[in-house]
Write a protein that holds these residues in place. Structure first.
Motif, short mmCIF file in Angstrom:
data_model
loop_
_atom_site.label_atom_id
_atom_site.label_comp_id
_atom_site.label_asym_id
_atom_site.label_seq_id
_atom_site.Cartn_x
_atom_site.Cartn_y
_atom_site.Cartn_z
N MET A 1 48.58 49.27 31.12
CA MET A 1 48.39 48.31 32.22
C MET A 1 47.46 47.20 31.61
N GLU A 2 47.69 45.79 32.17
CA GLU A 2 46.75 44.80 31.53
C GLU A 2 46.12 43.99 32.61
N ARG A 3 45.13 43.35 32.26
CA ARG A 3 44.47 42.58 33.52
C ARG A 3 45.45 41.30 33.32
N ILE A 4 45.61 40.58 34.86
CA ILE A 4 46.75 39.61 34.86
C ILE A 4 46.13 38.52 34.19
N ASP A 5 44.85 38.07 33.97
CA ASP A 5 44.57 36.68 33.48
C ASP A 5 44.86 36.80 31.95
N LYS A 6 44.86 38.24 31.21
CA LYS A 6 45.00 38.45 29.98
C LYS A 6 46.77 38.11 29.64
N ILE A 7 47.28 38.68 30.59
CA ILE A 7 49.13 38.61 30.47
C ILE A 7 49.00 37.30 30.42
N LEU A 8 48.54 36.41 31.22
CA LEU A 8 49.00 34.88 31.56
C LEU A 8 48.57 34.37 30.25
N SER A 9 47.66 34.65 29.56
CA SER A 9 47.07 33.93 28.50
C SER A 9 47.78 34.44 27.26
N SER A 10 48.20 35.67 27.20
CA SER A 10 49.04 36.18 25.98
C SER A 10 50.28 35.57 26.14
N GLN A 11 50.91 35.04 27.16
CA GLN A 11 51.97 34.56 27.39
C GLN A 11 52.20 32.95 27.27
N ASN A 12 50.91 32.33 26.82
CA ASN A 12 50.78 30.91 26.71
C ASN A 12 50.92 30.38 28.01
N ILE A 13 50.82 30.98 29.07
CA ILE A 13 50.89 30.22 30.46
C ILE A 13 49.65 29.43 30.86
N ALA A 14 48.71 30.15 30.45
CA ALA A 14 47.41 29.54 31.04
C ALA A 14 46.12 30.32 30.30
N SER A 15 45.04 29.52 29.95
CA SER A 15 44.25 30.04 29.45
C SER A 15 43.47 31.16 30.21
N ARG A 16 42.34 31.98 29.79
CA ARG A 16 41.91 32.82 30.70
C ARG A 16 41.10 32.09 31.89
N SER A 17 40.55 30.75 31.59
CA SER A 17 39.74 30.34 32.85
C SER A 17 41.15 29.47 33.69
N GLU A 18 42.00 29.04 33.06
CA GLU A 18 43.11 28.51 33.96
C GLU A 18 43.64 29.40 34.87
N ALA A 19 43.84 30.69 34.13
CA ALA A 19 44.34 31.63 34.87
C ALA A 19 43.58 31.91 36.16
N LYS A 20 42.40 32.05 36.17
CA LYS A 20 41.32 32.38 37.09
C LYS A 20 41.74 31.33 38.28
N GLU A 21 41.84 29.99 37.80
CA GLU A 21 41.97 29.02 38.74
C GLU A 21 43.40 29.29 39.54
N LEU A 22 44.28 29.49 38.75
CA LEU A 22 45.64 29.64 39.42
C LEU A 22 45.49 30.75 40.53
N ILE A 23 44.62 31.68 40.08
CA ILE A 23 44.62 33.04 41.00
C ILE A 23 44.06 32.44 42.35
N ARG A 24 42.91 31.74 41.94
CA ARG A 24 42.07 31.24 43.04
C ARG A 24 42.96 30.51 44.06
N LYS A 25 43.93 29.76 43.53
CA LYS A 25 44.76 28.81 44.14
C LYS A 25 45.90 29.64 44.81
N LYS A 26 45.70 31.01 44.61
CA LYS A 26 46.92 31.76 45.04
C LYS A 26 48.38 31.43 44.60
N LYS A 27 48.47 31.18 43.17
CA LYS A 27 49.76 30.60 42.72
C LYS A 27 50.32 31.87 42.02
N ILE A 28 49.53 32.86 41.97
CA ILE A 28 50.19 33.86 41.13
C ILE A 28 50.56 35.10 42.03
N SER A 29 51.78 35.60 41.99
CA SER A 29 52.16 36.87 42.31
C SER A 29 52.75 37.92 41.55
#
Ligand code: URA
Length: 233
Positions: A1-29
């Protein structure tokens, strides 16, 4: 199991801070449920992760083809000199990346950068016969005797194919990758290598549209071709 922000950054989808922002905007499911916090943990290989409604295909490893310029070390880090890893933009620099195999500092061409240790090991083990093709420019006029010497096996090296392109230029194919191998083989026939470039690993040619220092990810079919034992100039 891995933190979602880490997963997204490991896939070059978003940096950790961009991932936080995407989550705040409810864009990640994940599995159809909106993720509310960046520290929620999931199984990246089995859970279905969507970004903005689009399912991402999780890649466990990265495989990067770089056209290494001369003057750059094929190492992960170095106190003084620039390395091939330093040439990658920050968003590509994930943990565990290393150049699979060495090119000398003054050698150019195809270097594979990956975090897949098992594939790198297979690619480099001489018994797997993954051939590497080089273009060499030397300071003497090459002859068919030199071709024969390469064919017969020079010193400690296995037989290698060499093809003369013009008086001072040749293609050479080897499957060992010992320290300074191509230079030592030419030295043994009285030639100094003045320019060396790797053109192919296994069944994958260097993408000539990559200028020096540039890189791209390998396609899935290229990844499987890396271990191809095909050879012949
Ligand atoms: N052989 C060499 O001599 N140098 C390289 O960088 C690669 C192969």
């Amino acid at each position: 199991m891995e933190r979602i922000d880490k997963i997204l950054s490991s896939q070059n989808i978003a940096s950790r801070s961009e991932a936080k922002e995407l989550i705040r905007k409810k864009k990640i499911s994940v599995n159809g449920r909106i993720v509310l916090k960046p520290d929620e943990k999931f199984e990246p290989e089995t859970d279905e992760i969507s970004v903005d409604g689009k399912i991402i295909s999780f890649k466990k490893y990265v495989y990067i083809m770089m056209n290494k310029p001369a003057g750059v070390l094929s190492a992960s880090n170095d106190k003084y000199a620039r390395t091939v890893i330093d040439l990658l933009p920050k968003e590509w620099q994930r943990k565990g990346l290393f150049p699979a195999g060495r090119l000398d500092k003054d050698t150019e061409g195809f270097i594979l950068i990956t975090d897949d240790g098992e594939l790198a090991h297979k690619m480099l083990a001489p018994k797997n016969h993954v051939y590497k093709l080089y273009k060499a420019v030397v300071d003497k006029v090459l002859t068919e005797n030199d071709v024969t010497a390469f064919q017969n096996g020079i010193n400690e090296f296995l037989p290698a194919e060499m093809k003369i392109l013009d008086e001072h230029t040749a293609l050479v194919e080897i499957c060992e990758g010992k320290f300074h191998q191509v230079k030592k083989m030419f030295n043994a026939v009285g030639a100094n290598v003045t320019y060396l470039k790797r053109l192919r690993i296994g069944g994958v040619m260097l993408d000539e549209s990559l200028s020096k220092g540039h890189f791209r990810e390998l396609s899935d079919s290229e990844i499987s071709q890396l271990l191809s034992a095909e050879h012949g100039i």
